[in-house]
Design a protein around this motif. Structure first.
Motif, PDB file in Angstrom:
ATOM      1  N   PRO A  60       0.828  -1.210   0.000  1.00  6.48           N
ATOM      2  CA  PRO A  60       0.000   0.000   0.000  1.00  6.48           C
ATOM      3  C   PRO A  60       0.863   1.262   0.000  1.00  6.48           C
ATOM      4  CG  PRO A  60       0.069  -0.953   2.185  1.00  6.48           C
ATOM      5  CD  PRO A  60       0.750  -1.933   1.286  1.00  6.48           C
ATOM      6  N   ILE A  61       0.348   2.309  -0.629  1.00  2.93           N
ATOM      7  CA  ILE A  61       1.054   3.589  -0.651  1.00  2.93           C
ATOM      8  C   ILE A  61       0.451   4.503   0.406  1.00  2.93           C
ATOM      9  CG2 ILE A  61      -0.439   4.557  -2.472  1.00  2.93           C
ATOM     10  CD1 ILE A  61       2.124   5.949  -3.556  1.00  2.93           C
ATOM     11  N   HIS A  62       1.313   5.115   1.226  1.00  2.00           N
ATOM     12  CA  HIS A  62       0.878   5.998   2.301  1.00  2.00           C
ATOM     13  C   HIS A  62       1.743   7.255   2.302  1.00  2.00           C
ATOM     14  CE1 HIS A  62      -0.632   2.291   4.755  1.00  2.00           C
ATOM     15  NE2 HIS A  62      -1.548   2.718   3.912  1.00  2.00           N
ATOM     16  N   PHE A  63       1.103   8.388   2.586  1.00  2.00           N
ATOM     17  CA  PHE A  63       1.837   9.643   2.714  1.00  2.00           C
ATOM     18  C   PHE A  63       1.545  10.284   4.061  1.00  2.00           C
ATOM     19  CE2 PHE A  63       1.311   9.123  -1.876  1.00  2.00           C
ATOM     20  CZ  PHE A  63       2.621   9.307  -2.315  1.00  2.00           C
ATOM     21  N   THR A  64       2.456  11.154   4.503  1.00  2.00           N
ATOM     22  CA  THR A  64       2.211  11.915   5.719  1.00  2.00           C
ATOM     23  C   THR A  64       1.134  12.965   5.451  1.00  2.00           C
ATOM     24  OG1 THR A  64       4.048  13.377   5.120  1.00  2.00           O
ATOM     25  CG2 THR A  64       4.526  11.578   6.646  1.00  2.00           C
ATOM     26  N   GLN A  65       0.645  13.589   6.511  1.00  2.00           N
ATOM     27  CA  GLN A  65      -0.495  14.490   6.401  1.00  2.00           C
ATOM     28  C   GLN A  65      -0.244  15.691   5.494  1.00  2.00           C
ATOM     29  OE1 GLN A  65      -3.631  13.818   7.845  1.00  2.00           O
ATOM     30  NE2 GLN A  65      -2.579  11.854   8.034  1.00  2.00           N
ATOM     31  N   ASN A  66       0.985  16.172   5.431  1.00  2.00           N
ATOM     32  CA  ASN A  66       1.281  17.341   4.588  1.00  2.00           C
ATOM     33  C   ASN A  66       2.024  16.996   3.298  1.00  2.00           C
ATOM     34  OD1 ASN A  66       3.780  16.675   5.564  1.00  2.00           O
ATOM     35  ND2 ASN A  66       4.226  18.681   6.472  1.00  2.00           N
ATOM     36  N   SER A  68       4.912  15.813   2.758  1.00  2.00           N
ATOM     37  CA  SER A  68       6.266  16.355   2.745  1.00  2.00           C
ATOM     38  C   SER A  68       7.223  15.520   1.891  1.00  2.00           C
ATOM     39  CB  SER A  68       6.804  16.456   4.174  1.00  2.00           C
ATOM     40  OG  SER A  68       6.820  15.179   4.799  1.00  2.00           O
ATOM     41  N   GLU A  69       6.827  14.273   1.598  1.00  2.00           N
ATOM     42  CA  GLU A  69       7.679  13.408   0.763  1.00  2.00           C
ATOM     43  C   GLU A  69       7.686  13.846  -0.694  1.00  2.00           C
ATOM     44  OE1 GLU A  69       5.239  11.019   3.735  1.00  2.00           O
ATOM     45  OE2 GLU A  69       4.895  12.542   2.224  1.00  2.00           O
ATOM     46  N   LEU A  70       6.639  14.547  -1.093  1.00  2.00           N
ATOM     47  CA  LEU A  70       6.500  14.937  -2.494  1.00  2.00           C
ATOM     48  C   LEU A  70       7.031  16.354  -2.698  1.00  2.00           C
ATOM     49  CD1 LEU A  70       2.899  13.592  -3.207  1.00  2.00           C
ATOM     50  CD2 LEU A  70       5.095  12.460  -3.605  1.00  2.00           C
ATOM     51  N   LYS A  71       8.087  16.463  -3.460  1.00  2.00           N
ATOM     52  CA  LYS A  71       8.677  17.761  -3.751  1.00  2.00           C
ATOM     53  C   LYS A  71       8.219  18.212  -5.144  1.00  2.00           C
ATOM     54  CE  LYS A  71      10.987  17.187   0.063  1.00  2.00           C
ATOM     55  NZ  LYS A  71      10.560  17.867   1.299  1.00  2.00           N
ATOM     56  N   ASN A  72       7.425  19.280  -5.193  1.00  2.00           N
ATOM     57  CA  ASN A  72       6.907  19.805  -6.460  1.00  2.00           C
ATOM     58  C   ASN A  72       6.258  18.705  -7.306  1.00  2.00           C
ATOM     59  OD1 ASN A  72       7.934  22.454  -5.928  1.00  2.00           O
ATOM     60  ND2 ASN A  72       9.975  21.698  -6.496  1.00  2.00           N
ATOM     61  N   PRO A  73       5.237  18.013  -6.780  1.00  2.00           N
ATOM     62  CA  PRO A  73       4.614  16.905  -7.516  1.00  2.00           C
ATOM     63  C   PRO A  73       3.932  17.363  -8.799  1.00  2.00           C
ATOM     64  CG  PRO A  73       3.271  17.534  -5.637  1.00  2.00           C
ATOM     65  CD  PRO A  73       4.567  18.282  -5.502  1.00  2.00           C
ATOM     66  N   ILE A  74       4.022  16.516  -9.807  1.00  2.00           N
ATOM     67  CA  ILE A  74       3.336  16.774 -11.066  1.00  2.00           C
ATOM     68  C   ILE A  74       2.555  15.525 -11.464  1.00  2.00           C
ATOM     69  CG2 ILE A  74       5.070  18.435 -11.859  1.00  2.00           C
ATOM     70  CD1 ILE A  74       6.188  16.243 -13.691  1.00  2.00           C
ATOM     71  N   SER A 113       6.109   6.204  -3.458  1.00  2.00           N
ATOM     72  CA  SER A 113       6.376   6.628  -4.829  1.00  2.00           C
ATOM     73  C   SER A 113       5.677   5.655  -5.767  1.00  2.00           C
ATOM     74  CB  SER A 113       7.879   6.653  -5.108  1.00  2.00           C
ATOM     75  OG  SER A 113       8.411   5.340  -5.073  1.00  2.00           O
ATOM     76  N   LEU A 114       5.789   5.893  -7.056  1.00  2.00           N
ATOM     77  CA  LEU A 114       5.102   5.050  -8.026  1.00  2.00           C
ATOM     78  C   LEU A 114       5.694   3.646  -8.079  1.00  2.00           C
ATOM     79  CD1 LEU A 114       4.766   7.675 -10.911  1.00  2.00           C
ATOM     80  CD2 LEU A 114       3.183   7.214  -9.017  1.00  2.00           C
ATOM     81  N   ASN A 115       6.985   3.543  -7.893  1.00  2.00           N
ATOM     82  CA  ASN A 115       7.702   2.274  -7.997  1.00  2.00           C
ATOM     83  C   ASN A 115       7.695   1.559  -6.649  1.00  2.00           C
ATOM     84  OD1 ASN A 115       9.555   0.201  -8.338  1.00  2.00           O
ATOM     85  ND2 ASN A 115      11.036   1.464  -9.430  1.00  2.00           N
ATOM     86  N   PHE A 117       9.442  -0.785  -5.613  1.00  2.00           N
ATOM     87  CA  PHE A 117      10.770  -1.173  -5.143  1.00  2.00           C
ATOM     88  C   PHE A 117      11.500  -0.036  -4.438  1.00  2.00           C
ATOM     89  CE2 PHE A 117      10.116  -4.637  -8.134  1.00  2.00           C
ATOM     90  CZ  PHE A 117      10.730  -5.703  -7.493  1.00  2.00           C
ATOM     91  N   THR A 118      10.932   1.161  -4.463  1.00  2.00           N
ATOM     92  CA  THR A 118      11.615   2.313  -3.894  1.00  2.00           C
ATOM     93  C   THR A 118      11.411   2.395  -2.386  1.00  2.00           C
ATOM     94  OG1 THR A 118      11.252   3.522  -5.955  1.00  2.00           O
ATOM     95  CG2 THR A 118      11.890   4.818  -4.040  1.00  2.00           C
ATOM     96  N   HIS A 119      12.508   2.370  -1.641  1.00  2.00           N
ATOM     97  CA  HIS A 119      12.556   2.667  -0.200  1.00  2.00           C
ATOM     98  C   HIS A 119      12.040   1.570   0.729  1.00  2.00           C
ATOM     99  CE1 HIS A 119      13.675   6.599  -1.458  1.00  2.00           C
ATOM    100  NE2 HIS A 119      12.474   6.959  -1.868  1.00  2.00           N
ATOM    101  N   ILE A 120      11.291   0.583   0.260  1.00  2.00           N
ATOM    102  CA  ILE A 120      10.616  -0.296   1.220  1.00  2.00           C
ATOM    103  C   ILE A 120      11.274  -1.665   1.406  1.00  2.00           C
ATOM    104  CG2 ILE A 120       8.411   0.822   0.778  1.00  2.00           C
ATOM    105  CD1 ILE A 120       7.544  -1.596  -0.821  1.00  2.00           C
ATOM    106  N   GLY A 121      12.423  -1.891   0.803  1.00  2.00           N
ATOM    107  CA  GLY A 121      13.096  -3.168   0.987  1.00  2.00           C
ATOM    108  C   GLY A 121      12.406  -4.327   0.300  1.00  2.00           C
ATOM    109  N   LEU A 122      11.637  -4.040  -0.728  1.00  2.00           N
ATOM    110  CA  LEU A 122      10.887  -5.088  -1.415  1.00  2.00           C
ATOM    111  C   LEU A 122      11.814  -6.121  -2.054  1.00  2.00           C
ATOM    112  CD1 LEU A 122       8.182  -6.213  -2.392  1.00  2.00           C
ATOM    113  CD2 LEU A 122       8.303  -4.637  -4.341  1.00  2.00           C
ATOM    114  N   ALA A 123      12.873  -5.657  -2.684  1.00  2.00           N
ATOM    115  CA  ALA A 123      13.804  -6.582  -3.347  1.00  2.00           C
ATOM    116  C   ALA A 123      14.422  -7.559  -2.356  1.00  2.00           C
ATOM    117  CB  ALA A 123      14.898  -5.790  -4.067  1.00  2.00           C
ATOM    118  N   GLU A 124      14.799  -7.054  -1.183  1.00  2.00           N
ATOM    119  CA  GLU A 124      15.400  -7.908  -0.160  1.00  2.00           C
ATOM    120  C   GLU A 124      14.393  -8.935   0.353  1.00  2.00           C
ATOM    121  OE1 GLU A 124      15.507  -4.656  -0.313  1.00  2.00           O
ATOM    122  OE2 GLU A 124      17.637  -4.191  -0.561  1.00  2.00           O
ATOM    123  N   ASN A 125      13.140  -8.515   0.477  1.00  2.00           N
ATOM    124  CA  ASN A 125      12.089  -9.411   0.944  1.00  2.00           C
ATOM    125  C   ASN A 125      11.866 -10.551  -0.047  1.00  2.00           C
ATOM    126  OD1 ASN A 125       9.599 -10.470   1.987  1.00  2.00           O
ATOM    127  ND2 ASN A 125       9.317  -8.531   3.041  1.00  2.00           N
TER     128      ASN A 125
END
Length: 202
Positions: A60-66, A68-74, A113-115, A117-125
């Protein structure tokens, strides 16, 4: 198709914001999900095959309340940043139908993020469970599915996209990705074809 004991389905975006009428992004995939039967097809696949896989992963994809992870999203990220997928919100919750498989599905949190595999250790799992083949189901064919499967292939996995378990925003988009783009680096088939293969080899 390959050894199921070395295969890991990755479920992407099976969350209320996409699949329930109150969801912020429901209209993006509602027609495709309804016509193709994305939810039903995915649940049917899990009913027949889930226990045969090395593991089943929900990302699942989750973001903080503001956001803050998204810099200038498009693009789609800008659409998401109006209130979708906030951690702890109704829209960010995984659809209830997957609760039936809670003893089988491993939830990997941290996707921002969209991918997948980014940041969550999916490949290692995946590596830890000895899986060399992945199956992709979820939203959306041209975005998260496409970016995730490309990374999986680049990391050395064999990849299969279930075309009737991956909704699109438009019919053209689905046809273009499933019939033209995805075939360049992955298998593409319907879930009933996959289930038939499993039945023939069980």
């Amino acid at each position: 198709m390959d050894d199921f004991s070395k295969t890991a389905p990755i479920l992407i975006g099976f969350q209320n914001n996409y699949f329930l009428p109150k969801g912020i992004l429901y209209d993006e995939v509602e027609e495709s999900s309804r016509i193709t039967g994305v939810g039903e097809n995915t649940l049917y696949l899990l009913t027949f095959c889930a226990e045969q896989f090395a593991l089943v992963i929900n990302t699942p994809i989750h973001f903080t309340q503001n956001y803050s992870e998204l810099k200038n999203p498009i693009g789609i990220l800008k659409v998401i940043a109006v209130g979708a997928f906030k951690a702890g919100s109704y829209g960010a919750q995984t659809i209830k139908q997957l609760d039936l498989f809670s003893n089988i599905i491993e939830v990997v949190f941290g996707k921002r993020s969209l991918n997948a595999f980014t940041h969550i250790g999916l490949a290692e799992n995946i590596k830890k469970h000895g899986a060399t083949n992945i199956i992709l189901a979820g939203t959306v064919s041209s975005i998260c599915i496409d970016s995730t499967v490309r990374t999986a292939v680049a990391r050395g996995s064999n990849a299969t996209i279930l075309s009737d378990c991956t909704p699109r925003r438009t019919p053209f988009e689905q046809a273009f990705y499933c019939e033209k783009v995805s075939l360049l680096y992955a298998r593409v088939c319907q879930s009933n074809t996959f289930i038939k293969y499993w039945r023939d080899h069980e």
